[in-house]
Design a protein around this motif. Structure first.
Motif, mmCIF file in Angstrom:
data_model
loop_
_atom_site.group_PDB
_atom_site.id
_atom_site.type_symbol
_atom_site.label_atom_id
_atom_site.label_comp_id
_atom_site.label_asym_id
_atom_site.label_seq_id
_atom_site.Cartn_x
_atom_site.Cartn_y
_atom_site.Cartn_z
ATOM 1 N N PRO A 252 0.910 -1.288 -0.019
ATOM 2 C CA PRO A 252 0.044 -0.112 -0.066
ATOM 3 C C PRO A 252 0.917 1.277 -0.129
ATOM 4 O O PRO A 252 0.412 2.170 -0.265
ATOM 5 C CB PRO A 252 -0.798 -0.098 1.328
ATOM 6 C CG PRO A 252 -0.968 -1.599 1.507
ATOM 7 C CD PRO A 252 0.404 -2.368 1.185
ATOM 8 N N TYR A 253 2.047 1.093 0.153
ATOM 9 C CA TYR A 253 3.022 2.436 0.300
ATOM 10 C C TYR A 253 3.567 2.587 -0.800
ATOM 11 O O TYR A 253 4.084 3.697 -1.259
ATOM 12 C CB TYR A 253 4.188 2.285 1.412
ATOM 13 C CG TYR A 253 3.651 2.624 2.749
ATOM 14 C CD1 TYR A 253 3.467 3.783 3.255
ATOM 15 C CD2 TYR A 253 3.776 1.452 3.915
ATOM 16 C CE1 TYR A 253 3.037 3.917 4.437
ATOM 17 C CE2 TYR A 253 3.447 1.725 5.180
ATOM 18 C CZ TYR A 253 3.059 2.861 5.324
ATOM 19 O OH TYR A 253 2.788 3.009 6.710
ATOM 20 N N ARG A 254 3.186 1.800 -2.023
ATOM 21 C CA ARG A 254 3.918 2.077 -3.300
ATOM 22 C C ARG A 254 2.760 2.842 -4.056
ATOM 23 O O ARG A 254 2.163 2.511 -5.007
ATOM 24 C CB ARG A 254 3.855 0.631 -4.200
ATOM 25 C CG ARG A 254 4.895 -0.295 -3.214
ATOM 26 C CD ARG A 254 5.056 -1.592 -4.124
ATOM 27 N NE ARG A 254 5.875 -1.571 -5.079
ATOM 28 C CZ ARG A 254 6.158 -2.581 -5.887
ATOM 29 N NH1 ARG A 254 5.767 -3.661 -5.454
ATOM 30 N NH2 ARG A 254 6.811 -2.434 -6.996
ATOM 31 N N ALA A 255 3.013 4.376 -3.939
ATOM 32 C CA ALA A 255 2.143 5.179 -4.469
ATOM 33 C C ALA A 255 2.764 6.639 -3.889
ATOM 34 O O ALA A 255 3.776 6.615 -3.255
ATOM 35 C CB ALA A 255 0.615 5.204 -3.923
ATOM 36 N N PHE A 256 2.212 7.677 -5.007
ATOM 37 C CA PHE A 256 2.864 8.996 -4.736
ATOM 38 C C PHE A 256 4.341 9.126 -4.820
ATOM 39 O O PHE A 256 5.058 9.849 -3.922
ATOM 40 C CB PHE A 256 2.373 9.700 -3.462
ATOM 41 C CG PHE A 256 0.714 9.365 -3.117
ATOM 42 C CD1 PHE A 256 0.011 10.362 -3.914
ATOM 43 C CD2 PHE A 256 0.337 8.539 -2.326
ATOM 44 C CE1 PHE A 256 -1.277 10.221 -3.632
ATOM 45 C CE2 PHE A 256 -0.908 8.459 -2.152
ATOM 46 C CZ PHE A 256 -1.933 9.502 -2.856
ATOM 47 N N GLY A 257 4.995 8.352 -5.518
ATOM 48 C CA GLY A 257 6.295 8.442 -5.969
ATOM 49 C C GLY A 257 6.998 7.402 -5.261
ATOM 50 O O GLY A 257 8.503 7.338 -5.314
ATOM 51 N N CYS A 258 6.510 6.844 -4.318
ATOM 52 C CA CYS A 258 7.169 5.730 -3.274
ATOM 53 C C CYS A 258 7.322 4.305 -3.866
ATOM 54 O O CYS A 258 5.964 3.939 -4.157
ATOM 55 C CB CYS A 258 6.622 5.745 -2.089
ATOM 56 S SG CYS A 258 7.479 4.781 -0.864
ATOM 57 N N ASP A 259 8.264 3.796 -4.444
ATOM 58 C CA ASP A 259 8.439 2.462 -4.895
ATOM 59 C C ASP A 259 8.944 1.413 -3.953
ATOM 60 O O ASP A 259 8.853 0.021 -4.415
ATOM 61 C CB ASP A 259 9.162 2.620 -6.030
ATOM 62 C CG ASP A 259 10.660 2.690 -5.909
ATOM 63 O OD1 ASP A 259 10.970 2.789 -4.872
ATOM 64 O OD2 ASP A 259 11.270 2.930 -6.979
ATOM 65 N N MET A 260 9.154 1.821 -2.880
ATOM 66 C CA MET A 260 9.578 0.555 -1.723
ATOM 67 C C MET A 260 10.993 0.050 -2.177
ATOM 68 O O MET A 260 11.452 -0.875 -1.607
ATOM 69 C CB MET A 260 8.697 -0.306 -1.459
ATOM 70 C CG MET A 260 7.433 0.405 -0.835
ATOM 71 S SD MET A 260 7.731 1.230 0.727
ATOM 72 C CE MET A 260 8.220 0.023 1.933
#
Length: 246
Positions: free
Chosen positions: A71-79
């Motif tokens: 769920p963190y893979r959004a808004f430019g964050c690809d983990m």
């Protein structure tokens, strides 16, 4: 929150998230941090060490815990690389969790959050009026069949130039002057906002303009004398500051 070697020191403001969730977390830089004050969800946690901090860049965390981290893979964050920002995640407390939670028995559903979004949209201009740095509020939904979050509400300052920023920083400028100043300081400016709602086939756009007057009273005024006395007698460092908008 401040995290040192896995130990979490949370402020009163951050603790308000426990109205919504039992397991808040956030990503910033190369770390994902999770808090589990009940010790109910994360392994090897305790009251003294109620959370985990994981370096997701140099570990296999995304592979091992994809359901929690995807769920963190959004808004430019690809983990995959450090994220230059901060993203919070608050999994909503369901009825089963609420029945045994020692933090709150309040249940929140998706409809509850959408209702909060709608309320925030109606009040967004008032939330932005007296802030110093925030330029926009945006609210998104991310359904399971969507590749990325979709915006549903936004409220944005129409002008975002240096002059407006200078006015919004007046409190910092004025409070940096001598506490013994006998001069009253006044600043005034206008702010234009654009609010938009994207709900299915319905689109709404509203404009708002406010005139703001803000000022710092002199040290010789009644409120200035009160602030000086509070600092000396009670160690309360107050500022004789007021701001109004119309």
């Amino acid at each position: 929150p401040v995290v040192t070697h896995g130990l979490c020191f949370c402020s009163i403001g951050f603790n308000s998230v426990y109205h919504l969730t039992d397991l808040p977390s956030f990503v910033s830089g190369k770390y994902v941090v999770m808090f589990d004050p009940q010790g109910a969800y994360l392994p090897n946690v305790s009251a003294a060490n109620p959370g985990k901090r994981i370096d997701y860049v140099s570990s296999t965390a995304l592979t091992l815990y994809s359901d929690q981290l995807s769920p963190y893979r959004a808004f430019g964050c690809d983990m995959k690389v450090p994220f230059q920002g901060t993203l919070f995640r608050f999994p909503l407390r369901n009825a089963e969790q609420a029945s045994s939670s020692r933090l709150s028995r309040q249940v929140y559903t998706e409809d509850d959050i959408l209702s909060l979004f709608a309320q925030l949209y109606e009040e967004a201009v008032y939330n932005l009026l007296f802030l110093k740095n925030v330029l926009a509020l945006e609210m998104y939904v991310w359904e399971s069949d969507m590749g990325e979050p979709k915006i549903v509400y936004s409220c944005t300052l129409r002008s975002q130039d240096d002059k407006l920023s200078w006015h919004r920083q007046a409190l910092i400028r004025f409070s940096g002057t001598s506490a013994e100043s006998v001069e009253q300081k006044i600043d005034s400016f206008s702010m234009d906002f654009v609010s938009e709602a994207f709900l299915g086939n319905k689109f709404e756009k509203k404009s708002h303009t406010y005139f703001i007057v803000q000022g710092m009273a002199s040290a010789l005024s009644k409120i200035g004398i009160f602030a000086t006395g509070a600092a000396k007698e009670y160690d309360l460092h107050l500022l004789p500051w007021a701001s109004v908008a119309a």
